[in-house]
Design a protein around this motif. Structure first.
Motif, PDB file in Angstrom:
ATOM      1  N   GLU A 201      21.040  34.616   5.730  1.00  0.00           N
ATOM      2  CA  GLU A 201      21.838  33.516   4.828  1.00  0.00           C
ATOM      3  C   GLU A 201      23.170  33.002   5.619  1.00  0.00           C
ATOM      4  N   LYS A 220      17.231  28.533   2.915  1.00  0.00           N
ATOM      5  CA  LYS A 220      18.136  27.940   1.597  1.00  0.00           C
ATOM      6  C   LYS A 220      18.931  26.704   1.049  1.00  0.00           C
ATOM      7  N   ASP A 243      16.680  20.752  -5.768  1.00  0.00           N
ATOM      8  CA  ASP A 243      17.596  20.940  -4.768  1.00  0.00           C
ATOM      9  C   ASP A 243      17.401  19.670  -3.475  1.00  0.00           C
TER      10      ASP A 243
END
Length: 267
Positions: A201, A220, A243
């Motif tokens: 992340e 992501k 997205d």
């Protein structure tokens, strides 16, 4: 029969040196301070930059000339066992690093009992000063490279273009270090399998061009929205149509006037 090369007038001496290849010039420069100065004053227009290649066998600095690499300098660990072979090697001290060196074809090979990374540091600094060029690209061919070679592109904190490739997935923490220890200034290209449980992340990128040619499922949408890119290419990603829509909307309402291309290939 020896030839008194250094007793020649400067112009014929310069012509002789310019007809030598880069490996020969590098080895010649190590003989003495005068030899170093002679090579250092040469203009070598075909030498563009240096490339750093990290493989299972060695770390190598390659001379990049226009479209091809023309020789290089390998750095390997050394174990004193074969004394007969030791006698064929030339002792050199580069940047306080002791090495045993020999030339084979168009490459220099330097063996050290110390940390190979320190030899790479000493060698890269030596070549950059000698030829007045920089290390422009870094290549990590990750299969089988021992973790003791981390950081793989040591001593560089930043390199303009970085390529990471391999046929087998790296350990998760190892892959994170490969992505994070040395930043790509211009472009990062990755083509290597990734473990299905890989997560990162905190991944950040300084480069404007980013390409993952496989296994980019861990990227992501929130991460991508924080990137400031010109070019983005993700293969085997898991971004949804929503997205992608959010990405386009955010880009349209941002101050980013440099973004050009996105290529997405779903998993």
């Amino acid at each position: 029969m020896s030839f008194p090369l250094l007793k020649l007038p400067f112009i014929p001496l310069e012509l002789i040196l310019l007809n030598a290849n880069l490996v020969e010039l590098t080895h010649f420069s190590m003989i003495s301070k005068r030899c170093y100065r002679l090579v250092n004053t040469l203009r070598i227009p075909y030498l563009i930059c240096l490339d750093l290649h990290v493989t299972k066998e060695s770390t190598q600095i390659k001379f990049k000339a226009k479209k091809v690499c023309v020789g290089g300098w390998h750095f390997l660990s050394y174990t004193a066992g074969d004394h007969e072979e030791d006698d064929t090697l030339i002792d050199r001290t580069i940047g306080n690093c002791e090495m045993k060196t020999f030339i084979l074809e168009d490459c220099i090979y330097s063996l050290t009992r110390d940390d190979v990374k320190e030899s790479v540091r000493a060698g890269s600094e030596y070549l950059m000063d000698l030829f007045k060029v920089k290390v422009y690209r870094g290549y990590l061919f990750a299969d089988g490279v021992p973790m003791t070679r981390q950081p793989y592109f040591y001593p560089f904190k930043k390199i303009d273009i970085i390529y990471i490739s391999g046929k087998k997935a790296m350990e998760n923490e190892d892959f994170k270090k490969a992505l994070n220890d040395t930043a790509a200034r211009l472009e990062l290209v990755v083509s290597i399998p990734v473990n299905l449980d890989f997560r990162f992340e905190q991944f950040r990128i300084e480069a404007k061009y980013l390409s993952f040619y496989q296994f980019s499922f861990w990227m992501k949408s929130k991460m991508i929205l924080n990137f400031d890119l010109k070019y983005l290419r993700l293969h085997e990603c898991m971004l949804t149509p929503k997205d992608c829509q959010l990405f386009v909307i955010r880009w349209l309402h941002s101050d980013n006037t440099t973004f050009e291309t996105t290529l997405l290939a779903p998993l």
